[in-house]
Design an enzyme around this catalytic site. Sequence first.
Site, short mmCIF file in Angstrom:
data_model
loop_
_atom_site.label_atom_id
_atom_site.label_comp_id
_atom_site.label_asym_id
_atom_site.label_seq_id
_atom_site.Cartn_x
_atom_site.Cartn_y
_atom_site.Cartn_z
N ASN A 264 4.52 -3.30 -0.39
CA ASN A 264 3.29 -4.10 -0.20
C ASN A 264 3.34 -5.36 -1.07
OD1 ASN A 264 1.06 -2.51 1.43
ND2 ASN A 264 2.19 -1.01 0.22
N HIS B 257 9.86 -5.11 -10.72
CA HIS B 257 9.80 -6.19 -9.73
C HIS B 257 10.17 -7.50 -10.43
CE1 HIS B 257 7.72 -3.42 -7.05
NE2 HIS B 257 6.89 -3.14 -8.03
N1 LIG Z 1 -0.41 -3.55 -3.32
C1 LIG Z 1 0.46 -2.90 -4.06
O1 LIG Z 1 1.10 -3.45 -4.97
C2 LIG Z 1 0.64 -1.45 -3.84
C3 LIG Z 1 0.12 -0.83 -2.72
N2 LIG Z 1 0.29 0.50 -2.52
C4 LIG Z 1 -0.25 1.07 -1.29
O2 LIG Z 1 -1.57 1.57 -1.53
C5 LIG Z 1 -1.83 2.64 -0.64
C6 LIG Z 1 -2.36 3.84 -1.43
O3 LIG Z 1 -1.39 4.23 -2.39
P1 LIG Z 1 -1.40 5.69 -3.05
O4 LIG Z 1 -2.78 6.04 -3.45
O5 LIG Z 1 -0.33 5.72 -4.06
O6 LIG Z 1 -0.96 6.58 -1.80
P2 LIG Z 1 -1.05 8.16 -1.65
O7 LIG Z 1 0.01 8.52 -0.67
O8 LIG Z 1 -1.08 8.83 -2.97
O9 LIG Z 1 -2.49 8.39 -0.98
C7 LIG Z 1 -2.81 7.98 0.32
C8 LIG Z 1 -4.11 8.64 0.74
O10 LIG Z 1 -4.46 8.14 2.04
C9 LIG Z 1 -4.81 9.23 2.87
N3 LIG Z 1 -4.52 8.90 4.27
C10 LIG Z 1 -3.31 8.79 4.87
N4 LIG Z 1 -3.47 8.49 6.18
C11 LIG Z 1 -4.80 8.41 6.39
C12 LIG Z 1 -5.59 8.16 7.55
N5 LIG Z 1 -5.04 7.93 8.73
N6 LIG Z 1 -6.94 8.15 7.41
C13 LIG Z 1 -7.50 8.40 6.20
N7 LIG Z 1 -6.81 8.65 5.08
C14 LIG Z 1 -5.48 8.66 5.18
C15 LIG Z 1 -3.95 10.39 2.37
O11 LIG Z 1 -4.50 11.63 2.77
C16 LIG Z 1 -4.03 10.16 0.87
O12 LIG Z 1 -5.22 10.72 0.35
C17 LIG Z 1 -0.51 2.91 0.10
O13 LIG Z 1 -0.51 2.27 1.36
C18 LIG Z 1 0.52 2.28 -0.80
O14 LIG Z 1 1.69 1.91 -0.10
C19 LIG Z 1 0.91 1.26 -3.45
C20 LIG Z 1 1.43 0.70 -4.57
C21 LIG Z 1 1.41 -0.70 -4.82
O1 LIG Z 2 3.87 0.32 -6.80
C1 LIG Z 2 4.83 -0.47 -6.71
O2 LIG Z 2 5.60 -0.72 -7.66
C2 LIG Z 2 5.07 -1.25 -5.44
C3 LIG Z 2 4.75 -0.55 -4.20
O3 LIG Z 2 4.81 0.66 -4.08
C4 LIG Z 2 4.35 -1.37 -3.05
O4 LIG Z 2 4.32 -2.59 -3.18
O5 LIG Z 2 4.05 -0.80 -1.98
#
Ligand SMILES: NC(=O)C1=CN([C@@H]2O[C@H](COP(=O)(O)OP(=O)(O)OC[C@H]3O[C@@H](n4cnc5c(N)ncnc54)[C@H](O)[C@@H]3O)[C@@H](O)[C@H]2O)C=CC1
Ligand SMILES: O=C([O-])CC(=O)C(=O)O
Length: 260
Positions: free
Chosen positions: A182, A212
């Site tokens: 992301n 990163h």
């Molecule tokens: N912007 C950034 O730098 C970053 C973004 N992310 C993104 O943030 C999001 C959340 O990350 P985490 O909390 O670590 O993920 P996670 O995998 O721990 O939690 C995801 C949650 O979303 C729920 N979920 C999945 N599909 C769903 C649906 N169709 N409807 C409703 N709920 C649903 C799951 O049940 C779970 O509770 C992910 O998409 C991840 O890739 C993560 C890290 C960095």
């Molecule tokens: O959490 C991070 O380091 C980055 C990541 O997963 C994302 O950008 O989706």
Amino acid sequence: MKIGLIGGGNIGKFLLQSINTHKLLEDSKIIGIYTRNPKSAQQLAAEYDTAVFENIESLLQSDVDLVVEAATVEVVKQNASSILSSGKDLVLSSVGALSDLNFIQSLEKICKVNGKKIHLPSGAIGGLDVLKAAKSNGELESVSIITRKPPQALPGAPLDKEQVLFEGSAREAIELFPKNINVSIILSLAGLGPEKTRVKIISDPSIKKNSHCIEAKGSFGDLSIKVENDPMPNNPKTSYLAALSVLSSLKNKDAVIQVG
Ligand SMILES: NC(=O)C1=CN([C@@H]2O[C@H](COP(=O)(O)OP(=O)(O)OC[C@H]3O[C@@H](n4cnc5c(N)ncnc54)[C@H](O)[C@@H]3O)[C@@H](O)[C@H]2O)C=CC1
Ligand SMILES: O=C([O-])CC(=O)C(=O)O
């Protein structure tokens, strides 16, 4: 502020703890959660004093002021329009959903018609302020990111040796690694767009942190920045900084003095 939360994984739980338990956001509460697994939603609701939305429709019909998404890129693609149309602001974790210019423009239109806003936290990286300033005169020339994670954080990575899993544009990167990169899309949105932002993803068994390295060039000079992130305790894929940045966006969204 009444907040509705989508997703109860790492970032979702962190927000429930920070906002509902530790009260880190003045006058605000997560009043309800919608997540894919109803059982886990019930458990989180009991633990963090919130309600369960059975589905997206009941979230849309509720009186929440703002929806925080902490689920998946697909969830954003499917629901962002209806959330904004229902009169709620939106904070996204899965900013990778905004890799498509047509989608961004359609959301922008809905925001303008409804007087609503989308907030995009900086996520697991920094340096977006530099890119925004550097491109303001159209003279930002190049932007790249090298993401290095332990193999447990990347799909299909070998456990025993370092490997470059991907090299190409941010647009291709998020298609292939929607849960891992992301950061490349928020970088694109601040800088040169998803086609011109170069991405390399390396799996490295010798490291524990998600790092990163961002480089950019333009008429301003050169940028070189490295963020070495501790992962969330229960999910090596997600950096702790990503969760903190969502909380920070919520804290600062209505600040009368804007920094950066
Ligand atoms: N912007 C950034 O730098 C970053 C973004 N992310 C993104 O943030 C999001 C959340 O990350 P985490 O909390 O670590 O993920 P996670 O995998 O721990 O939690 C995801 C949650 O979303 C729920 N979920 C999945 N599909 C769903 C649906 N169709 N409807 C409703 N709920 C649903 C799951 O049940 C779970 O509770 C992910 O998409 C991840 O890739 C993560 C890290 C960095
Ligand atoms: O959490 C991070 O380091 C980055 C990541 O997963 C994302 O950008 O989706």
